[in-house]
Design a protein around this motif. Sequence first.
Motif, PDB file in Angstrom:
ATOM      1  N   LYS A 119     -12.816   2.979   0.631  1.00  0.00           N
ATOM      2  CA  LYS A 119     -12.343   3.676   2.140  1.00  0.00           C
ATOM      3  C   LYS A 119     -11.825   3.319   2.500  1.00  0.00           C
ATOM      4  CE  LYS A 119     -13.943   4.896   6.560  1.00  0.00           C
ATOM      5  NZ  LYS A 119     -15.305   4.265   7.145  1.00  0.00           N
ATOM      6  N   TYR A 120     -10.764   1.159   2.378  1.00  0.00           N
ATOM      7  CA  TYR A 120      -9.888   0.426   3.155  1.00  0.00           C
ATOM      8  C   TYR A 120      -9.079  -0.035   2.402  1.00  0.00           C
ATOM      9  CZ  TYR A 120      -7.343  -3.545   4.752  1.00  0.00           C
ATOM     10  OH  TYR A 120      -6.578  -5.170   5.025  1.00  0.00           O
ATOM     11  N   MET A 121      -9.306   1.307   0.476  1.00  0.00           N
ATOM     12  CA  MET A 121      -7.991   0.620   0.157  1.00  0.00           C
ATOM     13  C   MET A 121      -7.188   1.859  -0.244  1.00  0.00           C
ATOM     14  SD  MET A 121      -7.204  -2.783  -0.817  1.00  0.00           S
ATOM     15  CE  MET A 121      -5.977  -2.240  -1.672  1.00  0.00           C
ATOM     16  N   VAL A 122      -8.049   3.183  -0.217  1.00  0.00           N
ATOM     17  CA  VAL A 122      -7.324   4.186  -0.526  1.00  0.00           C
ATOM     18  C   VAL A 122      -7.333   5.072   0.602  1.00  0.00           C
ATOM     19  CG1 VAL A 122      -6.668   5.566  -2.247  1.00  0.00           C
ATOM     20  CG2 VAL A 122      -6.829   3.729  -3.546  1.00  0.00           C
ATOM     21  N   PRO A 123      -7.447   5.094   1.620  1.00  0.00           N
ATOM     22  CA  PRO A 123      -8.091   5.922   3.235  1.00  0.00           C
ATOM     23  C   PRO A 123      -8.428   7.489   2.600  1.00  0.00           C
ATOM     24  CG  PRO A 123      -6.504   4.931   3.722  1.00  0.00           C
ATOM     25  CD  PRO A 123      -6.269   4.462   2.020  1.00  0.00           C
ATOM     26  N   ALA A 124      -6.214   8.163   2.437  1.00  0.00           N
ATOM     27  CA  ALA A 124      -6.606   9.152   2.585  1.00  0.00           C
ATOM     28  C   ALA A 124      -5.376   9.729   1.186  1.00  0.00           C
ATOM     29  CB  ALA A 124      -5.882   9.624   3.564  1.00  0.00           C
ATOM     30  N   HIS A 125      -4.699   8.792   0.822  1.00  0.00           N
ATOM     31  CA  HIS A 125      -3.578   9.494   1.278  1.00  0.00           C
ATOM     32  C   HIS A 125      -3.124   9.848  -1.249  1.00  0.00           C
ATOM     33  CE1 HIS A 125      -1.212   9.552   4.504  1.00  0.00           C
ATOM     34  NE2 HIS A 125      -1.591   8.535   4.747  1.00  0.00           N
ATOM     35  N   SER A 126      -3.872   8.825  -1.310  1.00  0.00           N
ATOM     36  CA  SER A 126      -3.896   8.227  -2.903  1.00  0.00           C
ATOM     37  C   SER A 126      -2.569   8.246  -3.986  1.00  0.00           C
ATOM     38  CB  SER A 126      -5.317   9.857  -3.529  1.00  0.00           C
ATOM     39  OG  SER A 126      -6.529   9.693  -3.227  1.00  0.00           O
ATOM     40  N   PHE A 127      -1.789   7.300  -3.373  1.00  0.00           N
ATOM     41  CA  PHE A 127      -0.625   7.258  -4.118  1.00  0.00           C
ATOM     42  C   PHE A 127      -1.339   6.204  -4.605  1.00  0.00           C
ATOM     43  CE2 PHE A 127       1.230   8.533   0.252  1.00  0.00           C
ATOM     44  CZ  PHE A 127       1.330   9.708   0.566  1.00  0.00           C
ATOM     45  N   ALA A 128       0.254   6.439  -6.307  1.00  0.00           N
ATOM     46  CA  ALA A 128      -0.290   5.738  -7.606  1.00  0.00           C
ATOM     47  C   ALA A 128      -0.489   3.607  -7.053  1.00  0.00           C
ATOM     48  CB  ALA A 128       0.410   5.620  -8.384  1.00  0.00           C
ATOM     49  N   MET A 129       0.302   3.585  -5.503  1.00  0.00           N
ATOM     50  CA  MET A 129       0.683   2.456  -5.179  1.00  0.00           C
ATOM     51  C   MET A 129      -0.705   1.912  -4.602  1.00  0.00           C
ATOM     52  SD  MET A 129       2.736   0.222  -5.152  1.00  0.00           S
ATOM     53  CE  MET A 129       4.477   0.417  -5.828  1.00  0.00           C
ATOM     54  N   GLU A 130      -1.142   2.443  -4.094  1.00  0.00           N
ATOM     55  CA  GLU A 130      -2.621   2.083  -3.410  1.00  0.00           C
ATOM     56  C   GLU A 130      -3.532   1.906  -3.965  1.00  0.00           C
ATOM     57  OE1 GLU A 130      -3.287   5.959  -1.123  1.00  0.00           O
ATOM     58  OE2 GLU A 130      -2.503   4.465   0.964  1.00  0.00           O
ATOM     59  N   TYR A 131      -3.201   2.768  -5.594  1.00  0.00           N
ATOM     60  CA  TYR A 131      -4.106   2.351  -6.530  1.00  0.00           C
ATOM     61  C   TYR A 131      -4.038   0.703  -7.518  1.00  0.00           C
ATOM     62  CZ  TYR A 131      -6.745   6.446  -5.861  1.00  0.00           C
ATOM     63  OH  TYR A 131      -7.248   8.147  -5.445  1.00  0.00           O
ATOM     64  N   ILE A 132      -2.215   0.819  -7.274  1.00  0.00           N
ATOM     65  CA  ILE A 132      -2.423  -0.308  -8.267  1.00  0.00           C
ATOM     66  C   ILE A 132      -2.729  -1.614  -7.318  1.00  0.00           C
ATOM     67  CG2 ILE A 132      -0.750  -2.346  -9.017  1.00  0.00           C
ATOM     68  CD1 ILE A 132       1.577   0.788  -9.435  1.00  0.00           C
ATOM     69  N   GLN A 133      -2.662  -1.596  -5.952  1.00  0.00           N
ATOM     70  CA  GLN A 133      -3.223  -2.701  -4.988  1.00  0.00           C
ATOM     71  C   GLN A 133      -5.090  -2.719  -5.574  1.00  0.00           C
ATOM     72  OE1 GLN A 133      -1.725  -1.470  -1.065  1.00  0.00           O
ATOM     73  NE2 GLN A 133      -1.782  -4.145  -0.761  1.00  0.00           N
ATOM     74  N   ALA A 134      -5.495  -1.569  -5.559  1.00  0.00           N
ATOM     75  CA  ALA A 134      -6.916  -1.976  -5.242  1.00  0.00           C
ATOM     76  C   ALA A 134      -6.883  -2.772  -6.979  1.00  0.00           C
ATOM     77  CB  ALA A 134      -7.635  -0.419  -4.970  1.00  0.00           C
ATOM     78  N   PHE A 135      -7.113  -1.899  -7.892  1.00  0.00           N
ATOM     79  CA  PHE A 135      -7.073  -1.919  -9.216  1.00  0.00           C
ATOM     80  C   PHE A 135      -7.189  -3.959  -9.959  1.00  0.00           C
ATOM     81  CE2 PHE A 135      -6.903   3.075 -10.679  1.00  0.00           C
ATOM     82  CZ  PHE A 135      -7.962   3.140 -10.130  1.00  0.00           C
ATOM     83  N   SER A 136      -5.547  -3.975  -8.977  1.00  0.00           N
ATOM     84  CA  SER A 136      -5.110  -5.710  -8.970  1.00  0.00           C
ATOM     85  C   SER A 136      -5.911  -6.298  -8.391  1.00  0.00           C
ATOM     86  CB  SER A 136      -3.990  -5.454  -8.653  1.00  0.00           C
ATOM     87  OG  SER A 136      -2.651  -5.093  -9.180  1.00  0.00           O
ATOM     88  N   ILE A 137      -6.364  -5.926  -7.283  1.00  0.00           N
ATOM     89  CA  ILE A 137      -7.017  -6.932  -6.778  1.00  0.00           C
ATOM     90  C   ILE A 137      -8.497  -6.899  -7.381  1.00  0.00           C
ATOM     91  CG2 ILE A 137      -8.592  -7.243  -4.144  1.00  0.00           C
ATOM     92  CD1 ILE A 137      -6.542  -5.861  -3.210  1.00  0.00           C
TER      93      ILE A 137
END
Length: 462
Positions: A418-436
Amino acid sequence: MFKLKHWSDQPKELKIICFLQIFIGANLFGFLSTFILFLLKYTTLSDGYSIFGILAAMTCIVPLLGGVLADKYFSPVQIIVISFLLQVLGFLLLALLIPNVIIIGALLVVIGIGLGRSAITKWLGGFYTKDQKVLRDHGFQYNYAFLNFGAILGPIFYGLLFSSDLYQVAFFISMTLMIMNTLLIIYLTHTKMTLKMVWLLMVGFALVGCMDMLIHHYALFELLVLVITGMTVIWLIYYVVSQPQQLKGIVIFILLLSFISFLFFIVEYQFGALLPIFIKNCTQIVVYGWKIPAGSYAALLPLSIVIGAVILLPLTTRLSQQGYFKNYMIKSGLGMLFAGLSFFIFTWVAHMSGANIGVSALLILLAYFLLGLGEILIGPMVFSAITALIPKLQIIVFIGILYLFIALGGFVSGAFAKYMVPAHSFAMEYIQAFSILGLACLGCVLIITLLYFLFKNRFNLK
């Protein structure tokens, strides 16, 4: 050449449990891994992640209740029957597709699943003596493998049916499977319905009503989680201090393994949080002209666990013959390493998706395979450690503590998504989340390695 000879040495009850686990896994994993895709028809992405986190946590919190009941008031088989009946009713309510009762149906399903998990573990763990280390480890691995064999089927059917909006068909199939499970275990164990079991069903309905109110007040639920976590930490400190000297090391070691499980399941539970939405929105994988439904990819995880259980069996057998400390610490480190590598691959896939580069299905397959190897090492290991090292009268308490750690991992997984990908589901948000997630796993591997070399001569766990 290594042979699977230990299967024939297992108690006959393990074979009954494994057969039942095929059907349980089909409903459990199919439901959790695809439910967020169904939820998006009725709620926002952010709220969907929150609800998933709560449902994932409930499948593990409720075993605290199930464990106590199975230990003091009911037989493990009676608890399992009640858990199946709750799931039957839950899937029936979900099949009605009425917005106001969807969450109630989902809660009945996950409470039913959670209620029986400690009972199944207690039932299985009671078949081994303390000296049967290898046989015990293999028994829990077989149990895990058959559960995941059923879990392969769940996401495939749910994914296919959900992709065609056949939600009612999916839930009716799940309800039918649970009815079959209930009748089968009653027949095989000659269990009869008692008045106490009816009362327990009513308690389950009351618990669902309370949880439904809390879900609609999410901030209150978060506060409740913090309070329970704080109280548990205080109690655990007191519990460790009050133990005899010869048990303190064992208790601390089991709590360490439970904490590692908490960290692992924050990562692993993304199979039902970030990953289904990421695959649906950011990847377009077509095989021979057929686009694979987003929900069906989750079947790769249990498939990897089944394959990994066979591939890793020679390694786990050799480790099981070592001292308990070396056995469990090496398995923990390897499990977290595989999980970290898995999410680095998902990071690469997200980067390729953001750059409009074609994504190979083999990359996603490899990522799920590595995550599955991590679970087959960490999942059954902690249950095996508890039943092997903890005094018999306290086993159910520590199984409940472990489930509380895993439940917190499930809740945090939803909050993280919820915090990392709150609404838009852009690829950049997933890159950040998966890297963490990948970096966090590698950090855990370093800490586990350090702890192993610091304390390997202090824990004399033979």
